[in-house]
Motif scaffolding. Structure first.
Motif, PDB file in Angstrom:
ATOM      1  N   ALA A   1       0.810  -1.217   0.000  1.00  0.00           N
ATOM      2  CA  ALA A   1       0.000   0.000   0.000  1.00  0.00           C
ATOM      3  C   ALA A   1       0.843   1.267   0.000  1.00  0.00           C
ATOM      4  CB  ALA A   1      -0.922   0.014   1.222  1.00  0.00           C
ATOM      5  N   SER A   2       2.167   1.139   0.022  1.00  0.00           N
ATOM      6  CA  SER A   2       3.057   2.296   0.095  1.00  0.00           C
ATOM      7  C   SER A   2       3.470   2.751  -1.302  1.00  0.00           C
ATOM      8  CB  SER A   2       4.311   1.945   0.912  1.00  0.00           C
ATOM      9  OG  SER A   2       3.947   1.496   2.203  1.00  0.00           O
ATOM     10  N   ARG A   3       3.290   4.032  -1.573  1.00  0.00           N
ATOM     11  CA  ARG A   3       3.574   4.560  -2.909  1.00  0.00           C
ATOM     12  C   ARG A   3       5.064   4.576  -3.238  1.00  0.00           C
ATOM     13  NH1 ARG A   3       0.002   9.969  -2.610  1.00  0.00           N
ATOM     14  NH2 ARG A   3       0.799   9.819  -0.487  1.00  0.00           N
ATOM     15  N   ASN A   4       5.924   4.667  -2.202  1.00  0.00           N
ATOM     16  CA  ASN A   4       7.356   4.671  -2.484  1.00  0.00           C
ATOM     17  C   ASN A   4       7.922   3.264  -2.652  1.00  0.00           C
ATOM     18  OD1 ASN A   4       6.854   4.118   0.200  1.00  0.00           O
ATOM     19  ND2 ASN A   4       8.731   5.080   0.937  1.00  0.00           N
ATOM     20  N   ILE A   5       7.126   2.240  -2.376  1.00  0.00           N
ATOM     21  CA  ILE A   5       7.546   0.850  -2.597  1.00  0.00           C
ATOM     22  C   ILE A   5       6.926   0.322  -3.887  1.00  0.00           C
ATOM     23  CG2 ILE A   5       7.603  -1.484  -1.645  1.00  0.00           C
ATOM     24  CD1 ILE A   5       9.224   0.536  -0.043  1.00  0.00           C
ATOM     25  N   VAL A   6       5.621   0.495  -4.000  1.00  0.00           N
ATOM     26  CA  VAL A   6       4.890   0.073  -5.206  1.00  0.00           C
ATOM     27  C   VAL A   6       4.500   1.338  -5.967  1.00  0.00           C
ATOM     28  CG1 VAL A   6       2.880  -1.137  -6.094  1.00  0.00           C
ATOM     29  CG2 VAL A   6       4.018  -1.967  -4.025  1.00  0.00           C
ATOM     30  N   LYS A   7       5.088   1.520  -7.098  1.00  0.00           N
ATOM     31  CA  LYS A   7       4.861   2.750  -7.872  1.00  0.00           C
ATOM     32  C   LYS A   7       3.558   2.713  -8.665  1.00  0.00           C
ATOM     33  CE  LYS A   7       9.059   4.030  -6.700  1.00  0.00           C
ATOM     34  NZ  LYS A   7       9.312   5.134  -5.761  1.00  0.00           N
ATOM     35  N   THR A   8       3.012   1.522  -8.872  1.00  0.00           N
ATOM     36  CA  THR A   8       1.820   1.374  -9.707  1.00  0.00           C
ATOM     37  C   THR A   8       0.559   1.703  -8.900  1.00  0.00           C
ATOM     38  OG1 THR A   8       2.964  -0.413 -10.850  1.00  0.00           O
ATOM     39  CG2 THR A   8       0.629  -0.155 -11.298  1.00  0.00           C
ATOM     40  N   LYS A   9      -0.217   2.647  -9.392  1.00  0.00           N
ATOM     41  CA  LYS A   9      -1.396   3.111  -8.670  1.00  0.00           C
ATOM     42  C   LYS A   9      -2.459   2.043  -8.542  1.00  0.00           C
ATOM     43  CE  LYS A   9      -4.485   7.103  -8.428  1.00  0.00           C
ATOM     44  NZ  LYS A   9      -4.890   8.380  -9.073  1.00  0.00           N
ATOM     45  N   TRP A  10      -2.623   1.209  -9.582  1.00  0.00           N
ATOM     46  CA  TRP A  10      -3.690   0.208  -9.529  1.00  0.00           C
ATOM     47  C   TRP A  10      -3.372  -0.928  -8.566  1.00  0.00           C
ATOM     48  CZ3 TRP A  10      -2.478  -4.768 -10.841  1.00  0.00           C
ATOM     49  CH2 TRP A  10      -1.356  -4.965 -11.644  1.00  0.00           C
ATOM     50  N   VAL A  11      -2.151  -0.916  -8.002  1.00  0.00           N
ATOM     51  CA  VAL A  11      -1.779  -1.922  -6.997  1.00  0.00           C
ATOM     52  C   VAL A  11      -2.007  -1.376  -5.593  1.00  0.00           C
ATOM     53  CG1 VAL A  11       0.090  -3.298  -6.005  1.00  0.00           C
ATOM     54  CG2 VAL A  11      -0.120  -3.080  -8.489  1.00  0.00           C
ATOM     55  N   TYR A  12      -1.442  -0.192  -5.277  1.00  0.00           N
ATOM     56  CA  TYR A  12      -1.527   0.294  -3.895  1.00  0.00           C
ATOM     57  C   TYR A  12      -2.903   0.861  -3.534  1.00  0.00           C
ATOM     58  CZ  TYR A  12      -0.519   5.111  -5.572  1.00  0.00           C
ATOM     59  OH  TYR A  12      -0.554   6.331  -6.197  1.00  0.00           O
ATOM     60  N   VAL A  13      -3.649   1.377  -4.506  1.00  0.00           N
ATOM     61  CA  VAL A  13      -4.975   1.920  -4.202  1.00  0.00           C
ATOM     62  C   VAL A  13      -5.943   0.841  -3.712  1.00  0.00           C
ATOM     63  CG1 VAL A  13      -7.024   3.022  -5.201  1.00  0.00           C
ATOM     64  CG2 VAL A  13      -4.758   3.959  -5.661  1.00  0.00           C
ATOM     65  N   PRO A  14      -6.047  -0.329  -4.387  1.00  0.00           N
ATOM     66  CA  PRO A  14      -6.941  -1.384  -3.868  1.00  0.00           C
ATOM     67  C   PRO A  14      -6.556  -1.876  -2.480  1.00  0.00           C
ATOM     68  CG  PRO A  14      -6.383  -1.827  -6.152  1.00  0.00           C
ATOM     69  CD  PRO A  14      -5.511  -0.706  -5.717  1.00  0.00           C
ATOM     70  N   PHE A  15      -5.251  -1.973  -2.209  1.00  0.00           N
ATOM     71  CA  PHE A  15      -4.821  -2.418  -0.885  1.00  0.00           C
ATOM     72  C   PHE A  15      -5.212  -1.397   0.185  1.00  0.00           C
ATOM     73  CE2 PHE A  15      -2.182  -5.374  -3.262  1.00  0.00           C
ATOM     74  CZ  PHE A  15      -2.227  -6.485  -2.456  1.00  0.00           C
TER      75      PHE A  15
END
Length: 258
Positions: free
Chosen positions: A92-106
């Protein structure tokens, strides 16, 4: 000019105060709260307190096992929820996972879970797992997951990016990047959140028995149902002492971590 600004500031303050007074008055009117009725029934509160004293000291031995069960529920629930929160916090962290469609659902899942109170979670798990502490463990686990994951991913996003950039420059892979660059920076706040959630869960576990989730809450519900207020006071005192001890130990550990 300064005088005009002060007048505007005072006017804003007065309007805010009036707004809150109106909000409180409207809420009390809608809910039927009456100060006069409260004062009129104040004697009933005194009669209830009178029935609670002296506490039934012999009842302490009878509820010790239930209190230990309550503490075990909090320990297991917090542990399961805290462990499950780690991968979710990273994803869910934007600085770890750059892809929005991944961290937003989490993040949406975590926000959804946090909206459900632990008492309602226990009521949902009791029909699944039956009456007992297993339902309480799952309820506290899900609640802990929502709280710890939220706080943990905010800590991950607040870390220093310098070590991460240096590791990327020397060719570190994603696993090394997380374990050597992220984890050392967030382990202390994570443990602090874990202990804080454990404190909350000890208190919450004490009332989960109302919906059949085991622990000291079952005895509290039973004694209240039979109007055994001296035993109710014994349970309250026992819970108060246990929570006080756990809070003290937890605060000392957190002070050493931070």
């Amino acid at each position: 000019m300064n005088l005009a600004k002060r007048r505007v500031a005072r006017l804003k303050l007065v309007l805010v105060i009036l707004f809150f007074i109106l909000l409180i008055w409207s809420a009390s009117k809608q809910t039927g709260v009456s100060i006069a009725e409260l004062l009129a029934n104040f004697s009933n509160m005194g009669a209830l307190i009178d029935q609670m004293f002296p506490p039934d000291w012999s009842y302490f031995n009878y509820i010790t096992q239930a209190m230990l069960e309550t503490i075990r529920m909090a320990v297991l629930g917090t542990t399961f929820g805290g462990l499950a929160a780690i991968p979710f916090a990273l994803l869910a962290s934007r600085n770890i996972v750059k892809t929005k469609w991944v961290y937003v659902p989490f993040r949406f899942i975590m926000n959804l879970i946090r909206t459900i109170p632990e008492l309602l979670l226990a009521a949902l798990f009791v029909p699944i797992f039956g009456i007992g502490f297993v339902s309480g463990i799952f309820a506290l686990g899900v609640f802990s997951f929502g709280v710890i994951a939220k706080l943990a991913y905010e800590s991950v996003e607040a870390i220093d990016d310098g070590p991460l950039e240096a590791m990327t420059a020397v060719g570190a892979n994603k696993i090394q990047w997380i374990f050597l660059g992220v984890v050392p920076q967030v382990v202390a706040p994570y443990m602090s959140y874990f202990l804080y959630c454990f404190e909350i869960n000890v208190r919450a576990a004490a009332i989960l028995g109302y919906v059949g989730a085991g622990g000291i809450g079952l005895y509290l519900s039973r004694t209240l149902g039979f109007l055994q207020y001296d035993r109710v006071m014994s349970i309250i005192l026992y819970t108060f002492v246990v929570v006080l001890i756990i809070d003290g130990l937890s605060n000392r550990i957190r002070e050493k971590l931070i």
